[in-house]
Design an enzyme around this catalytic site. Sequence first.
Site, PDB file in Angstrom:
ATOM      1  N   ARG A 126      11.169  -5.674  -1.281  1.00  0.00           N
ATOM      2  CA  ARG A 126      10.422  -6.937  -1.203  1.00  0.00           C
ATOM      3  C   ARG A 126      10.036  -7.224   0.253  1.00  0.00           C
ATOM      4  O   ARG A 126       8.975  -7.766   0.537  1.00  0.00           O
ATOM      5  CB  ARG A 126      11.238  -8.093  -1.807  1.00  0.00           C
ATOM      6  CG  ARG A 126      10.574  -9.453  -1.620  1.00  0.00           C
ATOM      7  CD  ARG A 126      10.982 -10.527  -2.633  1.00  0.00           C
ATOM      8  NE  ARG A 126      12.378 -10.501  -3.009  1.00  0.00           N
ATOM      9  CZ  ARG A 126      13.402 -10.879  -2.228  1.00  0.00           C
ATOM     10  NH1 ARG A 126      13.181 -11.316  -1.009  1.00  0.00           N
ATOM     11  NH2 ARG A 126      14.641 -10.818  -2.681  1.00  0.00           N
ATOM     12  N   LYS A 138     -10.494  -5.581  -7.146  1.00  0.00           N
ATOM     13  CA  LYS A 138     -11.928  -5.346  -7.288  1.00  0.00           C
ATOM     14  C   LYS A 138     -12.352  -4.091  -6.511  1.00  0.00           C
ATOM     15  O   LYS A 138     -11.952  -3.011  -6.861  1.00  0.00           O
ATOM     16  CB  LYS A 138     -12.683  -6.609  -6.863  1.00  0.00           C
ATOM     17  CG  LYS A 138     -12.049  -7.924  -7.395  1.00  0.00           C
ATOM     18  CD  LYS A 138     -12.104  -8.041  -8.905  1.00  0.00           C
ATOM     19  CE  LYS A 138     -11.253  -9.161  -9.484  1.00  0.00           C
ATOM     20  NZ  LYS A 138     -11.455 -10.494  -8.965  1.00  0.00           N
TER      21      LYS A 138
HETATM   22  C1  LIG Z   1     -10.764 -11.724  -8.907  1.00  0.00           C
HETATM   23  C2  LIG Z   1     -10.918 -12.601  -7.761  1.00  0.00           C
HETATM   24  C3  LIG Z   1      -9.843 -13.340  -7.246  1.00  0.00           C
HETATM   25  C4  LIG Z   1      -8.462 -13.298  -7.882  1.00  0.00           C
HETATM   26  O1  LIG Z   1      -7.900 -12.024  -7.784  1.00  0.00           O
HETATM   27  P1  LIG Z   1      -6.886 -11.395  -8.894  1.00  0.00           P
HETATM   28  O2  LIG Z   1      -6.605 -10.044  -8.333  1.00  0.00           O
HETATM   29  O3  LIG Z   1      -7.625 -11.375 -10.196  1.00  0.00           O
HETATM   30  O4  LIG Z   1      -5.697 -12.278  -8.946  1.00  0.00           O
HETATM   31  C5  LIG Z   1     -10.067 -14.124  -6.131  1.00  0.00           C
HETATM   32  N1  LIG Z   1     -11.278 -14.208  -5.560  1.00  0.00           N
HETATM   33  C6  LIG Z   1     -12.336 -13.510  -6.021  1.00  0.00           C
HETATM   34  C7  LIG Z   1     -13.659 -13.635  -5.345  1.00  0.00           C
HETATM   35  C8  LIG Z   1     -12.201 -12.697  -7.147  1.00  0.00           C
HETATM   36  O5  LIG Z   1     -13.261 -12.044  -7.621  1.00  0.00           O
END
Ligand SMILES: *Cc1c(COP(=O)(O)O)cnc(C)c1O
Length: 392
Positions: free
Chosen positions: A61, A210
């Site tokens: 952690r 992403k």
């Molecule tokens: C998906 C997303 C998030 C959140 O991220 P997670 O990995 O789904 O928790 C925050 N900001 C943007 C612009 C996103 O596209």
Amino acid sequence: MSNKEFLHSFNGRVSMKIETACIHGAKDEMNLTGAVAVPIYQSSTFAHKAVGQSTGYDYSRLQNPTREHLEKTVAALESGTDALAFSTGMAAISALMELFKPGDRIIASDDLYGGSIRLFDTISKKNGLIIDYANTSDTSSLNMNICDDTKAIFIESPSNPMMRVTDIAAVKSLIKDKDIILIVDNTFLTPYFQQPLLLGADIVMHSGTKYLGGHNDTLAGFLITSSPKLSERLRFIHKTTGACLSPFDSFLISRGIKTLAVRMEKGQQNAMAVAEWLLKHEKVTAVHYVGLAAHPDYEISKKQSCGFGSMISFEVDCEKTAYNILEKVKLIMFAESLGGVETLITYPMLQTHADVPKQDREKRGINERLLRISVGIENVEDIINDLTQALE
Ligand SMILES: *Cc1c(COP(=O)(O)O)cnc(C)c1O
């Protein structure tokens, strides 16, 4: 200076351009075998030789060699002093909110990822923080929202789903003598196209789920800091609240980053073609893509970023057309999320922004005719053919 000219260096090792930095990453300091890929240290804890003798690793952690390697790579790509890897993007933003105390005000872009709005309007609010939403792409209106209790500005640029761009350097100049932290969610462009810390931001946030991961197979989040002081505060929160990225997922994100440059280039090339095709379609009434010269923020985006990314939102003539597209696509998948190699189409009203009250949603332009596409890296003709039949 454009990001692509900027040289990234890892602990004094040879300086390199960003494409190279994505592939070679930070140096694996513990490599005794010559392994080209960094090993997955799937260990929760680390043994001590004697009292007071640590290898530098005590418990995963706090730190794990696989995660540490990823964090060093991401910190260098964003030109930050440190990067912290979290289990998701939302875990990263939640940890970030722990920097603030009841009564503190945070100005946030009024067009924002739906999950961020949900966090701010429920949990942050319950914890006593006050969130003031503002159109951050209009710096004069943003200025009017700044007050004595403002402790941070949280920007998403380009924003989700309306693709508005905020002039990051201009916002920084508004607050340069004030004790206000500038935070930028850089998920859509990644350091390959935009480096907010070089434009004056104090903290960069990513949903690593992403483009950094890039394959729609792993959740991750990052906070990257501009100063050791911020890093120290966030490290304390990270180890104390515990939503850190696992060794295996750290490996997957490191692996994704190796191809970040080629994926971003190809995705953008495809997105430009798809945006131009959409513009000409009779059932499409509006196309929001930062790379179109007619986009209201085209100029500022060319000034502060070296690419437009591959996110597009568009409006169709009626709700029925929107439903038809979602039901008829064959190659493109009707799914939440973005930034992977596969093209995905999203219905913000029912997915990413479902929890935003109808009135607020519509004020933001998120209606029953709005769709969002994350353009992948398939052959663009296949993407356009699929849209053609879906729009029939
Ligand atoms: C998906 C997303 C998030 C959140 O991220 P997670 O990995 O789904 O928790 C925050 N900001 C943007 C612009 C996103 O596209």
